[in-house]
Design a protein around this motif. Structure first.
Motif, PDB file in Angstrom:
ATOM      1  N   ALA A 153       0.824  -1.207   0.000  1.00  0.00           N
ATOM      2  CA  ALA A 153       0.000   0.000   0.000  1.00  0.00           C
ATOM      3  C   ALA A 153       0.858   1.258   0.000  1.00  0.00           C
ATOM      4  CB  ALA A 153      -0.936  -0.006   1.207  1.00  0.00           C
ATOM      5  N   ARG A 154       1.949   1.219   0.744  1.00  0.00           N
ATOM      6  CA  ARG A 154       2.838   2.391   0.776  1.00  0.00           C
ATOM      7  C   ARG A 154       3.494   2.635  -0.579  1.00  0.00           C
ATOM      8  NH1 ARG A 154       4.187   0.152   5.856  1.00  0.00           N
ATOM      9  NH2 ARG A 154       6.137  -0.736   5.049  1.00  0.00           N
ATOM     10  N   LEU A 155       3.751   1.568  -1.313  1.00  0.00           N
ATOM     11  CA  LEU A 155       4.431   1.688  -2.599  1.00  0.00           C
ATOM     12  C   LEU A 155       3.478   1.958  -3.756  1.00  0.00           C
ATOM     13  CD1 LEU A 155       6.928  -1.333  -2.284  1.00  0.00           C
ATOM     14  CD2 LEU A 155       7.489   1.107  -2.101  1.00  0.00           C
ATOM     15  N   CYS A 156       2.180   1.678  -3.576  1.00  0.00           N
ATOM     16  CA  CYS A 156       1.220   1.755  -4.676  1.00  0.00           C
ATOM     17  C   CYS A 156       0.845   3.205  -4.982  1.00  0.00           C
ATOM     18  CB  CYS A 156      -0.035   0.957  -4.329  1.00  0.00           C
ATOM     19  SG  CYS A 156      -1.255   0.947  -5.656  1.00  0.00           S
ATOM     20  N   PRO A 157       1.027   3.663  -6.233  1.00  0.00           N
ATOM     21  CA  PRO A 157       0.714   5.060  -6.563  1.00  0.00           C
ATOM     22  C   PRO A 157      -0.757   5.318  -6.865  1.00  0.00           C
ATOM     23  CG  PRO A 157       1.672   3.983  -8.468  1.00  0.00           C
ATOM     24  CD  PRO A 157       1.674   2.971  -7.362  1.00  0.00           C
ATOM     25  N   ASN A 158      -1.542   4.255  -7.126  1.00  0.00           N
ATOM     26  CA  ASN A 158      -2.950   4.437  -7.451  1.00  0.00           C
ATOM     27  C   ASN A 158      -3.790   4.368  -6.180  1.00  0.00           C
ATOM     28  OD1 ASN A 158      -5.782   3.249  -8.189  1.00  0.00           O
ATOM     29  ND2 ASN A 158      -5.009   4.171 -10.073  1.00  0.00           N
ATOM     30  N   GLN A 159      -4.562   5.409  -5.935  1.00  0.00           N
ATOM     31  CA  GLN A 159      -5.303   5.508  -4.683  1.00  0.00           C
ATOM     32  C   GLN A 159      -6.335   4.399  -4.542  1.00  0.00           C
ATOM     33  OE1 GLN A 159      -6.848   9.501  -4.218  1.00  0.00           O
ATOM     34  NE2 GLN A 159      -4.948  10.422  -4.985  1.00  0.00           N
ATOM     35  N   ARG A 160      -6.991   4.018  -5.615  1.00  0.00           N
ATOM     36  CA  ARG A 160      -8.004   2.968  -5.546  1.00  0.00           C
ATOM     37  C   ARG A 160      -7.391   1.621  -5.191  1.00  0.00           C
ATOM     38  NH1 ARG A 160     -13.170   4.891  -4.998  1.00  0.00           N
ATOM     39  NH2 ARG A 160     -13.574   6.546  -6.517  1.00  0.00           N
ATOM     40  N   GLU A 161      -6.291   1.283  -5.821  1.00  0.00           N
ATOM     41  CA  GLU A 161      -5.614   0.030  -5.485  1.00  0.00           C
ATOM     42  C   GLU A 161      -5.101   0.054  -4.055  1.00  0.00           C
ATOM     43  OE1 GLU A 161      -3.404  -2.209  -8.868  1.00  0.00           O
ATOM     44  OE2 GLU A 161      -2.911  -0.091  -9.119  1.00  0.00           O
ATOM     45  N   ARG A 162      -4.585   1.216  -3.646  1.00  0.00           N
ATOM     46  CA  ARG A 162      -4.053   1.347  -2.289  1.00  0.00           C
ATOM     47  C   ARG A 162      -5.136   1.074  -1.240  1.00  0.00           C
ATOM     48  NH1 ARG A 162      -2.851   6.745  -1.985  1.00  0.00           N
ATOM     49  NH2 ARG A 162      -1.177   6.335  -3.482  1.00  0.00           N
ATOM     50  N   SER A 163      -6.340   1.558  -1.486  1.00  0.00           N
ATOM     51  CA  SER A 163      -7.422   1.348  -0.516  1.00  0.00           C
ATOM     52  C   SER A 163      -7.767  -0.129  -0.378  1.00  0.00           C
ATOM     53  CB  SER A 163      -8.662   2.141  -0.941  1.00  0.00           C
ATOM     54  OG  SER A 163      -9.205   1.647  -2.153  1.00  0.00           O
ATOM     55  N   VAL A 164      -7.721  -0.872  -1.477  1.00  0.00           N
ATOM     56  CA  VAL A 164      -7.985  -2.314  -1.421  1.00  0.00           C
ATOM     57  C   VAL A 164      -6.909  -3.019  -0.606  1.00  0.00           C
ATOM     58  CG1 VAL A 164      -8.131  -4.428  -2.789  1.00  0.00           C
ATOM     59  CG2 VAL A 164      -9.274  -2.353  -3.573  1.00  0.00           C
ATOM     60  N   LEU A 165      -5.651  -2.644  -0.822  1.00  0.00           N
ATOM     61  CA  LEU A 165      -4.550  -3.268  -0.085  1.00  0.00           C
ATOM     62  C   LEU A 165      -4.666  -3.001   1.415  1.00  0.00           C
ATOM     63  CD1 LEU A 165      -1.708  -2.362  -2.598  1.00  0.00           C
ATOM     64  CD2 LEU A 165      -2.543  -4.676  -2.100  1.00  0.00           C
ATOM     65  N   LEU A 166      -5.002  -1.783   1.776  1.00  0.00           N
ATOM     66  CA  LEU A 166      -5.141  -1.448   3.199  1.00  0.00           C
ATOM     67  C   LEU A 166      -6.316  -2.191   3.821  1.00  0.00           C
ATOM     68  CD1 LEU A 166      -4.431   2.390   3.062  1.00  0.00           C
ATOM     69  CD2 LEU A 166      -2.959   0.607   4.044  1.00  0.00           C
ATOM     70  N   ARG A 167      -7.398  -2.339   3.075  1.00  0.00           N
ATOM     71  CA  ARG A 167      -8.543  -3.093   3.598  1.00  0.00           C
ATOM     72  C   ARG A 167      -8.173  -4.545   3.839  1.00  0.00           C
ATOM     73  NH1 ARG A 167     -11.877  -6.067   0.768  1.00  0.00           N
ATOM     74  NH2 ARG A 167     -11.479  -4.987  -1.213  1.00  0.00           N
ATOM     75  N   LYS A 168      -7.459  -5.133   2.887  1.00  0.00           N
ATOM     76  CA  LYS A 168      -7.036  -6.532   3.054  1.00  0.00           C
ATOM     77  C   LYS A 168      -6.116  -6.691   4.236  1.00  0.00           C
ATOM     78  CE  LYS A 168      -7.426  -8.532  -1.548  1.00  0.00           C
ATOM     79  NZ  LYS A 168      -6.708  -9.322  -2.559  1.00  0.00           N
ATOM     80  N   ALA A 169      -5.189  -5.730   4.407  1.00  0.00           N
ATOM     81  CA  ALA A 169      -4.265  -5.791   5.534  1.00  0.00           C
ATOM     82  C   ALA A 169      -5.024  -5.699   6.851  1.00  0.00           C
ATOM     83  CB  ALA A 169      -3.239  -4.662   5.437  1.00  0.00           C
ATOM     84  N   ALA A 170      -6.005  -4.821   6.916  1.00  0.00           N
ATOM     85  CA  ALA A 170      -6.781  -4.655   8.143  1.00  0.00           C
ATOM     86  C   ALA A 170      -7.572  -5.925   8.487  1.00  0.00           C
ATOM     87  CB  ALA A 170      -7.745  -3.474   8.003  1.00  0.00           C
ATOM     88  N   GLU A 171      -8.053  -6.617   7.450  1.00  0.00           N
ATOM     89  CA  GLU A 171      -8.808  -7.850   7.684  1.00  0.00           C
ATOM     90  C   GLU A 171      -7.942  -8.954   8.277  1.00  0.00           C
ATOM     91  OE1 GLU A 171     -10.346  -8.662   3.854  1.00  0.00           O
ATOM     92  OE2 GLU A 171     -11.995  -7.207   4.000  1.00  0.00           O
ATOM     93  N   LEU A 172      -6.634  -8.840   8.124  1.00  0.00           N
ATOM     94  CA  LEU A 172      -5.726  -9.857   8.672  1.00  0.00           C
ATOM     95  C   LEU A 172      -5.393  -9.578  10.132  1.00  0.00           C
ATOM     96  CD1 LEU A 172      -3.352 -10.224   5.599  1.00  0.00           C
ATOM     97  CD2 LEU A 172      -4.966 -11.912   6.450  1.00  0.00           C
ATOM     98  N   GLY A 173      -5.882  -8.395  10.631  1.00  0.00           N
ATOM     99  CA  GLY A 173      -5.818  -8.005  12.037  1.00  0.00           C
ATOM    100  C   GLY A 173      -4.581  -8.376  12.758  1.00  0.00           C
TER     101      GLY A 173
END
Length: 408
Positions: free
Chosen positions: A388-408
């Motif tokens: 997510a930190r490396l991803c320049p596209n905001q939409r893709e970044r939001s998906v990555l952060l959501r997936k990371a959060a789901e792994l709690g």
């Protein structure tokens, strides 16, 4: 005729007009400038009185502008006299300018716009401007750069072509085949930017991707015996077929496994499959192999029923003819689906060890997914947060952060 009508005519006819003017004047930059002046005049006059033949009007007006420009060049009086005489003979607005050579002219224009003397970003800008008919503002919006940057690239490209003495002609058959790869790569860059934007808050810029498809169709019509042209067109059509299902109404991405495949564009799949069949008659090159992979996805009713073993084989073949770290990474994804995440993780870790995709968000994205499937949740979360930190596209970044959060 309103502004939208002028733009529509220009989008369709611009390549023919610039190509014909370039052949007549021998000056690519002058031809493009004259054509743009004709468009400006059309925007001012057509809303008041639309011509019976808009394309002919643009051609005749642009030719007059070219003659005016040459007249101002004292060192080119002989050429001016020749052009003026030609203009006098064919001054009617409805005139068709040497229609038998139009196709060759447009093809030559493509090869000039993608000439090896130009930098990659200039090739893209010139192709969209003089072959695609896009304005500098449209190109700037497509690639999220300032309009002056696009204008500078176009100006630099025209000056470079003039300084290099690039002739307006089709390369010889052998050279044309060698340089065709450069033309295809420019169209590929344009399509890729439209299908997954490299930056900004939109995942898709379909208008950019569809322009690449239009240009690829033109090239396929002009070069029907080149299998890789059909392979590239097939790849575009089959990839674009998934556009309607790739984003939610709010613009957020929908992953492949969650897409409603009933929304995929059946007509585009049919066109892509036909182009792939044409490409397959002489053996598949890199673009054809990528199209075959897209076709395997397009023919499957679900992720689970996808022929992942075939996709792995196709990626292995692609890796032999066009090796790249991105191909290896995509092969790892296919291997994970066909044989499980452990084997795929080995491929990804080898990529990391070789440092061939350093700084890309793609590697930690795939690695995070594989680790999650292996139950290594803390490691997976760290990888997805890095992605997510490396991803320049905001939409893709939001998906990555959501997936990371789901792994709690």
């Amino acid at each position: 005729m309103d502004m939208a009508g002028v733009e529509a005519v220009w989008r369709i006819e611009s390549a023919r007009i610039v190509a014909a003017l370039t052949r007549f004047t021998g000056d690519f930059g002058l031809a493009e400038d004259a054509a743009q002046e004709a468009v400006a005049e059309a925007l001012a006059s057509w809303p008041l009185a639309s011509p019976a033949n808009p394309a002919g009007w643009l051609m005749a007006t642009a030719r007059r502008r070219a003659v005016d420009a040459i007249r101002r060049r004292s060192t080119l009086q002989d050429r001016y006299a020749l052009l003026a005489a030609d203009l006098a003979v064919g001054s009617a607005v409805d005139e068709e300018v040497d229609p038998d050579r139009i196709d060759d002219d447009v093809l030559a224009l493509m090869f000039i716009s993608c000439h090896p003397v130009l930098s990659p970003e200039v090739r893209v800008a010139l192709t969209l401007r003089v072959v695609g008919g896009l304005s500098s503002a449209e190109i700037a919006r497509a690639f999220l750069v300032p309009v002056p940057t696009v204008q500078a690239r176009i100006t630099r490209g025209k000056k470079t072509i003039a300084a290099a003495g690039v002739p307006f002609e089709l390369p010889a058959a052998g050279e044309r085949r060698e340089r065709l790869g450069g033309v295809l790569s420019v169209l590929y860059v344009i399509f890729t930017e439209g299908s997954t934007a490299t930056s900004g808050d939109r995942l898709l810029r379909p208008e950019v991707a569809y322009e690449a498809i239009r240009l690829a169709r033109t090239l396929a019509a002009l070069q029907p015996d080149e299998p890789e042209v059909h392979g590239l067109l097939a790849l575009f059509e089959l990839t674009a077929a998934r556009f309607p299902a790739r984003t939610a109404p709010d613009g957020s991405p929908i992953l492949l496994e969650d897409q409603d495949r009933r929304r995929w564009d059946v007509a585009a799949i049919r066109r892509g499959s036909a182009a792939l069949a044409t490409a397959s008659t002489r053996g598949l090159g890199p673009y054809g192999l990528q199209a075959a992979i897209a076709a395997a996805h397009a023919s499957a009713p679900s992720v689970e029923t996808t022929d992942w073993d075939r996709i792995v084989v196709l990626y292995e073949a692609l890796g032999r003819v066009a090796p790249s770290p991105v191909v290896e990474l995509n092969r790892a994804v296919a291997v994970a689906m066909a044989s499980g995440p452990a084997q795929a993780l080995t491929i990804v870790d080898e990529l990391i060890a070789s440092d061939r995709l350093a700084g890309s968000h793609l590697v930690p994205t795939v690695r995070g997914e594989l680790l999650a499937r292996l139950g290594r949740r803390p490691e997976a979360r760290a990888e997805l947060e890095l992605a997510a930190r490396l991803c320049p596209n905001q939409r893709e970044r939001s998906v990555l952060l959501r997936k990371a959060a789901e792994l709690g």
